[in-house]
Scaffold this active site. Structure first.
Site, mmCIF file in Angstrom:
data_model
loop_
_atom_site.group_PDB
_atom_site.id
_atom_site.type_symbol
_atom_site.label_atom_id
_atom_site.label_comp_id
_atom_site.label_asym_id
_atom_site.label_seq_id
_atom_site.Cartn_x
_atom_site.Cartn_y
_atom_site.Cartn_z
ATOM 1 N N CYS A 1 58.199 69.810 30.728
ATOM 2 C CA CYS A 1 59.387 69.088 31.172
ATOM 3 C C CYS A 1 59.370 69.077 32.701
ATOM 4 O O CYS A 1 59.184 70.130 33.324
ATOM 5 C CB CYS A 1 60.651 69.778 30.656
ATOM 6 S SG CYS A 1 62.172 69.074 31.351
ATOM 7 N N ASP B 1 56.785 70.971 26.304
ATOM 8 C CA ASP B 1 57.149 69.922 25.351
ATOM 9 C C ASP B 1 55.941 69.677 24.460
ATOM 10 O O ASP B 1 54.793 69.752 24.916
ATOM 11 C CB ASP B 1 57.524 68.623 26.078
ATOM 12 C CG ASP B 1 58.891 68.699 26.743
ATOM 13 O OD1 ASP B 1 59.792 69.324 26.163
ATOM 14 O OD2 ASP B 1 59.052 68.115 27.818
ATOM 15 N N LEU C 1 36.027 54.492 23.178
ATOM 16 C CA LEU C 1 36.523 55.646 23.926
ATOM 17 C C LEU C 1 35.776 56.880 23.435
ATOM 18 O O LEU C 1 35.755 57.168 22.237
ATOM 19 C CB LEU C 1 38.027 55.803 23.700
ATOM 20 C CG LEU C 1 38.716 56.966 24.383
ATOM 21 C CD1 LEU C 1 38.527 56.908 25.899
ATOM 22 C CD2 LEU C 1 40.189 56.977 24.020
ATOM 23 N N GLU C 2 35.156 57.595 24.344
ATOM 24 C CA GLU C 2 34.392 58.783 23.978
ATOM 25 C C GLU C 2 35.378 59.934 23.744
ATOM 26 O O GLU C 2 36.217 60.225 24.584
ATOM 27 C CB GLU C 2 33.386 59.099 25.097
ATOM 28 C CG GLU C 2 32.309 60.078 24.693
ATOM 29 C CD GLU C 2 32.822 61.490 24.644
ATOM 30 O OE1 GLU C 2 32.647 62.122 23.579
ATOM 31 O OE2 GLU C 2 33.432 61.955 25.634
ATOM 32 N N SER C 3 35.273 60.578 22.581
ATOM 33 C CA SER C 3 36.315 61.510 22.139
ATOM 34 C C SER C 3 36.391 62.813 22.938
ATOM 35 O O SER C 3 37.483 63.360 23.112
ATOM 36 C CB SER C 3 36.173 61.808 20.648
ATOM 37 O OG SER C 3 34.934 62.422 20.376
ATOM 38 N N HIS D 1 58.882 62.386 28.308
ATOM 39 C CA HIS D 1 58.176 61.942 27.102
ATOM 40 C C HIS D 1 57.733 60.493 27.200
ATOM 41 O O HIS D 1 56.593 60.146 26.863
ATOM 42 C CB HIS D 1 59.071 62.107 25.866
ATOM 43 C CG HIS D 1 59.521 63.506 25.630
ATOM 44 N ND1 HIS D 1 60.698 63.781 25.000
ATOM 45 C CD2 HIS D 1 58.969 64.700 25.934
ATOM 46 C CE1 HIS D 1 60.856 65.095 24.906
ATOM 47 N NE2 HIS D 1 59.821 65.669 25.478
ATOM 48 N N GLU D 2 58.650 59.639 27.618
ATOM 49 C CA GLU D 2 58.351 58.206 27.688
ATOM 50 C C GLU D 2 57.211 57.942 28.670
ATOM 51 O O GLU D 2 56.299 57.167 28.384
ATOM 52 C CB GLU D 2 59.603 57.420 28.116
ATOM 53 C CG GLU D 2 60.768 57.516 27.143
ATOM 54 C CD GLU D 2 61.680 58.724 27.347
ATOM 55 O OE1 GLU D 2 62.766 58.726 26.731
ATOM 56 O OE2 GLU D 2 61.335 59.668 28.096
#
Length: 158
Positions: free
Chosen positions: A56, A63, A78-80, A97-98
């Site tokens: 936060c 969070d 996308l390489e993991s 969060h947003e």
């Protein structure tokens, strides 16, 4: 014996297959991409991070979120491992969060330029209120099946 990636200028820059330090922040983290061998086919790839953590920005308290990232690849995948390191870089990063959810979606979209991408951030309650955040790049390509993200609504103990 696992097959190793052939060494080339493209693969030598990848974090995959090498010991790398954890990035100190999302800004320092590098997202790697690899060529999509099925670039002429529309399909969905999904990454799920059920234990995503960040801080936060006001209280510094942790969070937690369950992230689901779906994308229809274009020329790049996308390489993991790089995604794992990028997501881990949020552990000591303070953001709402947003902001976290949308920033992750935008960063991935910029890195791999998918035909379509969506992210669902299902945040666990803080102050008694769960927050779910959704973002996507546009409309789904025609004929592509997009499965439900299958994250149940938060129910608490009831």
């Amino acid at each position: 014996m696992p097959r190793k990636l052939p060494s080339s200028p493209k693969t030598s820059a990848l974090q995959l297959g090498r010991a790398v330090a954890w990035p100190g922040s999302p800004e320092e983290a590098k997202l790697d991409r690899v060529p999509n061998p099925q670039k002429g086919t529309n399909y969905v790839a999904r990454f799920t991070a059920p234990e995503f953590t960040t801080l936060c920005p006001v209280t510094g308290q942790p969070d937690f979120a369950h992230l689901v990232i779906d994308y229809v690849p274009g020329s790049w995948l996308l390489e993991s491992k790089s995604l794992k390191l990028y997501l881990a870089s949020f552990r000591n990063h303070g953001a709402f969060h947003e902001d976290c959810t949308v920033a992750i979606g935008k960063r991935i979209a910029t890195a791999v330029r998918p035909k379509w991408l969506r992210i669902g951030g299902y945040w666990y309650p803080r102050g008694g209120i769960p927050i779910d955040v959704f973002w996507q790049t546009g409309t789904v390509p025609k004929g592509v099946w997009i499965p439900d993200q299958s994250v149940p609504a938060y129910r608490g103990r009831g």
